[in-house]
Design an enzyme around this catalytic site. Structure first.
Site, mmCIF file in Angstrom:
data_model
loop_
_atom_site.group_PDB
_atom_site.id
_atom_site.type_symbol
_atom_site.label_atom_id
_atom_site.label_comp_id
_atom_site.label_asym_id
_atom_site.label_seq_id
_atom_site.Cartn_x
_atom_site.Cartn_y
_atom_site.Cartn_z
ATOM 1 N N GLY A 233 -19.044 -78.722 51.257
ATOM 2 C CA GLY A 233 -20.364 -79.140 51.698
ATOM 3 C C GLY A 233 -20.835 -80.503 51.246
ATOM 4 C CG ASP B 281 -9.215 -72.278 64.328
ATOM 5 O OD1 ASP B 281 -9.542 -73.427 64.711
ATOM 6 O OD2 ASP B 281 -8.042 -71.961 64.078
ATOM 7 C CB CYS C 190 -8.781 -86.332 49.719
ATOM 8 S SG CYS C 190 -8.280 -84.624 50.003
#
Length: 335
Positions: free
Chosen positions: A148, A195, A265
């Site tokens: 979040g 999904d 990342c």
């Protein structure tokens, strides 16, 4: 054969890695898988060992001030009274480096943290939401929302107005997402546990989309040393396949003229430039140049494979150059 399968077949050479003696030597010295080090020699060349060395040291903690709940000057004053020393990051509107911390309380145990006045977040991780820069009238999709950090940051940028549809597949991860949405005072989020690819069956479309894609986390090695040996080459290829599916879904859900920010990342070109190149070459999207951040350009040539020149408009962060987690960000437009 599908568009994605054809594309992977076309660019399969990206995954043909044969570790050199230099890569094997460095992999033993720094504890990495040798195929990973061979890739770093391609990416960094003479700076490869600088990168490997930098991964041994944890990054400085950083926080994002949450203006939905507090003025940043007031937060600075309150948190510094507790013995923390903050330094404003010039290239992030709400970002601070924690230069000094007291023995107690920890950064995640202060009253200010529990009240949602700030979110503990990596510096590079704050960039995608600023690049997307949604307005208070936009309908935004956050395709992989947990835990979040970026969802709540988007809400902050939108002043809790407009609509964010935050999708998370994992029941376990939805718990942390709900907790952070509540703690940070976010009110413009509709949360779906699903999904995200099921949205293709609906009539929904979005002005802006954030796809912070599930990835190997290869940029997080300074924070998690297990990632030096966690992802095999076959697993990396599976990540790429999923990421291609997700960016294709994003394209289909995006309105014409809409904008997509793709981020990971990871510093792996297989998860970064290769995916964006698919959006440009196969889907006809345009890569918008990102400026204003101390980052490197996207990689146009890798392992003997050339990508579209537009991928140089993407940006990359590295621990040894920028003092941040390894991170990739690209800003795309649907024509």
């Amino acid at each position: 054969m599908s568009t994605i399968e054809n594309y992977i077949k076309k660019y399969d050479k990206v995954f043909e890695i044969s570790p050199s003696l230099k890569a094997i030597e460095l992999s033993r010295k720094y504890g990495f898988l040798d195929y990973m080090v061979e890739r770093y020699l391609h990416i960094f060349r003479h700076e490869a060992e600088d990168f490997l060395y930098s991964c041994n040291f944890p990054l400085k903690k950083s926080i994002r001030c949450n203006t939905l709940k507090i003025d940043c000057n007031e937060l600075e004053s309150r948190i510094e009274q507790k013995g923390f020393k903050l330094e404003k990051v010039s290239w992030l509107k709400h970002g601070y480096i924690v230069k000094k911390a007291p023995p107690k309380p920890s950064l995640g145990a202060t009253l200010e943290y529990l009240q949602g006045y700030y979110y503990i977040q990596g510096l590079a991780s704050m960039v995608p939401a600023y690049v997307l820069n949604p307005s208070s009238s936009d309908t935004v999709l956050d395709m992989a929302a947990a835990p979040g950090g970026k969802t709540t940051q988007l809400s902050q940028i939108m002043n809790n107005e407009g609509l964010i549809v935050a999708v998370e597949k994992s029941r376990l991860r939805v718990t942390s997402l709900l907790s952070n949405i509540s703690r940070l005072g976010v009110r413009n989020v509709l949360l779906l546990r699903s999904d995200v690819r099921t949205l293709e069956k609906t009539t929904l479309s979005f002005d802006k989309i954030l796809l912070d894609a599930p990835c190997s986390g290869e940029g997080l090695i300074p924070e998690d040393q297990s990632r030096k040996t966690k992802t095999s080459l076959d697993e990396l290829k599976r990540f790429s396949f999923t990421q291609l599916q997700l960016i294709y879904t994003a394209y289909k859900l995006l309105k014409k003229g809409g904008e997509l920010v793709y981020s990971t990342c990871s510093i792996a070109p297989e998860e970064d430039e290769m995916i964006v190149n698919f959006a440009i070459e196969e889907l006809g999207m345009k890569a918008i140049k990102i400026s204003g951040y101390p980052a490197e350009n996207g990689i146009v040539e890798y392992n003997g494979v050339s990508f579209n020149e537009e991928v140089s408009n993407c940006i990359r962060f590295y621990p040894h150059k920028n003092g941040t987690e390894g991170f990739f960000i690209c800003h795309l437009k649907k024509c």
